[in-house]
Motif scaffolding. Structure first.
Motif, PDB file in Angstrom:
ATOM      1  N   SER A 127     -58.860  63.355  62.612  1.00 12.95           N
ATOM      2  CA  SER A 127     -59.426  63.310  62.266  1.00 12.95           C
ATOM      3  C   SER A 127     -60.692  62.509  61.857  1.00 12.95           C
ATOM      4  N   GLU A 128     -59.821  61.350  61.307  1.00  3.43           N
ATOM      5  CA  GLU A 128     -60.239  60.334  61.034  1.00  3.43           C
ATOM      6  C   GLU A 128     -60.418  59.115  61.562  1.00  3.43           C
ATOM      7  N   ARG A 129     -61.030  57.685  61.765  1.00  2.00           N
ATOM      8  CA  ARG A 129     -60.590  56.605  62.028  1.00  2.00           C
ATOM      9  C   ARG A 129     -60.972  55.881  60.527  1.00  2.00           C
ATOM     10  N   SER A 130     -60.689  54.509  60.715  1.00  2.00           N
ATOM     11  CA  SER A 130     -60.330  53.400  60.234  1.00  2.00           C
ATOM     12  C   SER A 130     -61.546  52.989  59.665  1.00  2.00           C
ATOM     13  N   ASP A 131     -61.666  51.775  59.192  1.00  3.11           N
ATOM     14  CA  ASP A 131     -63.114  50.851  58.670  1.00  3.11           C
ATOM     15  C   ASP A 131     -62.972  49.367  59.726  1.00  3.11           C
ATOM     16  N   LYS A 132     -61.239  49.951  60.723  1.00  5.72           N
ATOM     17  CA  LYS A 132     -61.710  48.260  61.462  1.00  5.72           C
ATOM     18  C   LYS A 132     -61.473  48.541  63.038  1.00  5.72           C
ATOM     19  N   MET A 133     -62.095  47.541  63.499  1.00  2.00           N
ATOM     20  CA  MET A 133     -62.859  47.682  64.403  1.00  2.00           C
ATOM     21  C   MET A 133     -62.595  46.586  65.862  1.00  2.00           C
ATOM     22  N   ASP A 134     -62.254  47.465  66.307  1.00  3.01           N
ATOM     23  CA  ASP A 134     -61.403  45.880  67.824  1.00  3.01           C
ATOM     24  C   ASP A 134     -63.089  45.465  68.556  1.00  3.01           C
ATOM     25  N   SER A 135     -63.028  43.408  68.135  1.00  2.00           N
ATOM     26  CA  SER A 135     -63.908  42.958  68.550  1.00  2.00           C
ATOM     27  C   SER A 135     -64.093  43.641  70.678  1.00  2.00           C
ATOM     28  N   SER A 136     -63.032  42.943  70.787  1.00  2.00           N
ATOM     29  CA  SER A 136     -62.705  43.594  72.072  1.00  2.00           C
ATOM     30  C   SER A 136     -63.591  43.946  72.914  1.00  2.00           C
ATOM     31  N   ASN A 137     -63.090  45.821  72.138  1.00  2.00           N
ATOM     32  CA  ASN A 137     -64.619  46.545  72.799  1.00  2.00           C
ATOM     33  C   ASN A 137     -65.397  47.370  72.044  1.00  2.00           C
ATOM     34  N   ASN A 138     -65.253  47.211  70.489  1.00  2.17           N
ATOM     35  CA  ASN A 138     -66.230  47.574  69.820  1.00  2.17           C
ATOM     36  C   ASN A 138     -65.461  49.339  69.138  1.00  2.17           C
ATOM     37  N   LYS A 139     -64.420  49.652  69.193  1.00  2.00           N
ATOM     38  CA  LYS A 139     -64.390  50.299  68.725  1.00  2.00           C
ATOM     39  C   LYS A 139     -62.933  50.129  67.262  1.00  2.00           C
ATOM     40  N   TYR A 140     -63.299  51.553  66.648  1.00  2.00           N
ATOM     41  CA  TYR A 140     -62.600  51.755  65.422  1.00  2.00           C
ATOM     42  C   TYR A 140     -61.220  52.229  65.546  1.00  2.00           C
ATOM     43  N   ASP A 141     -60.328  51.183  64.299  1.00  2.38           N
ATOM     44  CA  ASP A 141     -58.690  51.891  65.138  1.00  2.38           C
ATOM     45  C   ASP A 141     -58.286  53.215  64.862  1.00  2.38           C
ATOM     46  N   ILE A 142     -57.833  54.372  64.680  1.00  2.00           N
ATOM     47  CA  ILE A 142     -57.789  56.008  64.998  1.00  2.00           C
ATOM     48  C   ILE A 142     -56.510  55.820  64.065  1.00  2.00           C
ATOM     49  N   TYR A 143     -56.576  56.765  63.114  1.00  2.00           N
ATOM     50  CA  TYR A 143     -54.815  57.344  62.219  1.00  2.00           C
ATOM     51  C   TYR A 143     -54.713  58.103  63.113  1.00  2.00           C
ATOM     52  N   GLN A 144     -53.319  57.898  62.979  1.00  2.00           N
ATOM     53  CA  GLN A 144     -52.576  59.285  63.555  1.00  2.00           C
ATOM     54  C   GLN A 144     -51.054  59.929  63.123  1.00  2.00           C
ATOM     55  N   PHE A 145     -50.032  61.085  63.183  1.00  2.00           N
ATOM     56  CA  PHE A 145     -49.700  61.534  62.349  1.00  2.00           C
ATOM     57  C   PHE A 145     -48.547  61.158  63.665  1.00  2.00           C
ATOM     58  N   ASP A 146     -47.050  60.151  63.320  1.00  2.00           N
ATOM     59  CA  ASP A 146     -46.468  59.724  64.400  1.00  2.00           C
ATOM     60  C   ASP A 146     -44.848  60.466  63.772  1.00  2.00           C
ATOM     61  N   LEU A 147     -45.204  61.781  64.145  1.00  2.00           N
ATOM     62  CA  LEU A 147     -43.871  62.604  64.597  1.00  2.00           C
ATOM     63  C   LEU A 147     -42.447  62.115  63.766  1.00  2.00           C
ATOM     64  N   ASP A 148     -42.060  61.304  64.845  1.00  2.00           N
ATOM     65  CA  ASP A 148     -40.739  60.326  64.821  1.00  2.00           C
ATOM     66  C   ASP A 148     -40.512  59.303  63.516  1.00  2.00           C
ATOM     67  N   LYS A 149     -41.545  59.044  62.896  1.00  2.00           N
ATOM     68  CA  LYS A 149     -41.904  58.478  61.577  1.00  2.00           C
ATOM     69  C   LYS A 149     -41.821  59.623  60.227  1.00  2.00           C
ATOM     70  N   ARG A 150     -42.364  60.556  61.022  1.00  2.00           N
ATOM     71  CA  ARG A 150     -43.054  61.741  60.143  1.00  2.00           C
ATOM     72  C   ARG A 150     -43.923  60.700  58.977  1.00  2.00           C
ATOM     73  N   GLN A 151     -44.946  59.776  59.312  1.00  3.55           N
ATOM     74  CA  GLN A 151     -45.530  58.845  58.595  1.00  3.55           C
ATOM     75  C   GLN A 151     -47.293  58.706  59.346  1.00  3.55           C
ATOM     76  N   ILE A 152     -48.223  58.623  58.818  1.00  2.00           N
ATOM     77  CA  ILE A 152     -49.862  58.012  58.972  1.00  2.00           C
ATOM     78  C   ILE A 152     -49.510  57.127  59.414  1.00  2.00           C
ATOM     79  N   ILE A 153     -49.991  56.695  61.232  1.00  2.00           N
ATOM     80  CA  ILE A 153     -49.692  55.248  61.411  1.00  2.00           C
ATOM     81  C   ILE A 153     -51.318  55.074  61.408  1.00  2.00           C
ATOM     82  N   GLN A 154     -52.106  53.647  61.401  1.00  2.00           N
ATOM     83  CA  GLN A 154     -52.723  52.899  62.747  1.00  2.00           C
ATOM     84  C   GLN A 154     -52.901  53.154  63.240  1.00  2.00           C
TER      85      GLN A 154
END
Length: 347
Positions: free
Chosen positions: A301-328
């Protein structure tokens, strides 16, 4: 004493004994161990199956999937923003794993179907149904016992031990037929039970649909611009689970995914993980999909504080099932910006 003087009394005693014998007081020779009777041994070796054997249970972890709470029903008609397909109608149920939130049994857009079919009845339920029309047949002849019978017993004792029965070919056949019917009923119950369990597993194991972070309408990329909340959990304007399943349902936070990783036992099966929580109850997470070629990731449910200047969208956090860890991930990345949703329900 002369020989003739003791023969006469002995003969008299024997004669009087024979004369006085009747069905009620005569002694019967029965052997030293009646349990060794071959017919009884054969009948005793016939086992009636009544409890589910481990080798007959296809999905042993199904009994640990104890659905909780009132099911939430979602109607079809909701269009998937990625595939354009209509949302499947059915009930969403959750499992109390013993964590801070309850976890949905299925991914979003993959409900379990009718409310009546959700809980899997116990094997005993199917076995009772399969045997209800079978007339019980008592074990014939002697009752099996640890008692060692004497070589000689009275007629009354003999009749009592026999239970008033005699071991006949008819009684042997009748009991054998009964055992056969009961074991056929066991096989029928096993098939019915496993069929129901398999149906639930297939429903849980099917893929839902991928969604764009924060989008409940037909958005093409994540709604993670400067005006979006940093955490969308429970916000019906951004949280697709809250919007369509209802109050109490939402997309899990990073901390809740991490809790699922850290506090649960993960067992890998063909096509899915069985995840068992501290409560002993379990859920499934599908490992892969034959319909897609990307990595299987889930929304947080969370986004990060890092924004992509090309489209003004913040990075988002996901759960990677293969790695079993949170990724950005960059919200703008094609395919990477989309992920599955496994809803949680607040306690």
């Amino acid at each position: 004493m002369k020989k003739s003087t003791w023969i006469i009394p002995l003969f008299s005693i024997a004669f009087s004994t024979l004369v006085s014998c009747s069905d009620s007081n005569m002694e019967v020779y029965v052997g030293t161990e009646i349990e060794q009777n071959e017919a009884l041994k054969e009948l005793a070796s016939l086992k009636i199956k009544s409890q589910l054997n481990d080798e007959d249970e296809y999905w042993p972890f199904v009994k640990d999937m104890d659905f909780a709470g009132n099911p939430s029903y979602v109607k079809g008609g909701i269009i998937n923003i990625v595939t354009g397909l209509e949302l499947n109608s059915g009930y969403y149920r959750y499992v109390d794993l013993g964590l801070s939130v309850n976890w949905s049994a299925t991914d979003f857009n993959r409900p379990l179907g009718s409310n009546n079919s959700l809980p899997v009845p116990s094997f005993d339920t199917f076995y009772q149904k399969a045997t209800e029309d079978i007339e019980p047949v008592a074990f014939p002849g002697f009752k099996q016992s640890e008692i060692k019978y004497p070589t000689i017993m009275s007629y009354e004792e003999y009749v009592k031990q026999m239970g008033g029965q005699t071991l006949t070919e008819e009684s042997i056949k009748k009991y054998k037929d009964y055992v056969r019917l009961m074991n056929n009923a066991y096989s029928e119950a096993v098939n019915e039970y496993n069929s129901r369990c398999t149906g639930i597993i297939l429903s849980m194991d099917k893929n839902g649909s991928r969604y764009v972070w924060g989008a409940i309408n037909a958005e093409k990329d994540a709604c993670s611009d400067a005006g979006s909340p940093q955490n969308i959990a429970g916000n019906p304007q951004y949280d697709i689970a809250t919007k369509y399943i209802g109050e109490g349902w939402r997309v899990p936070t990073r901390a809740e995914w991490q809790e699922l990783i850290d506090k649960c036992k993960w067992e890998k099966n063909d096509g899915f993980y069985v995840i068992t929580g501290p409560s002993g109850k379990s859920i499934l997470l599908p490992i892969s999909s034959s319909n897609y070629y990307y990595k299987r990731t889930y929304c947080t449910s969370e986004r990060s504080d890092k924004m992509d200047s090309s489209n003004n969208k913040y990075d988002i956090y996901q759960f990677d099932l293969d790695k079993r860890q949170i990724i950005q991930r960059a919200a703008s990345e094609f395919y990477e910006g989309y992920s599955f949703v496994r809803p949680v329900h607040t306690k």
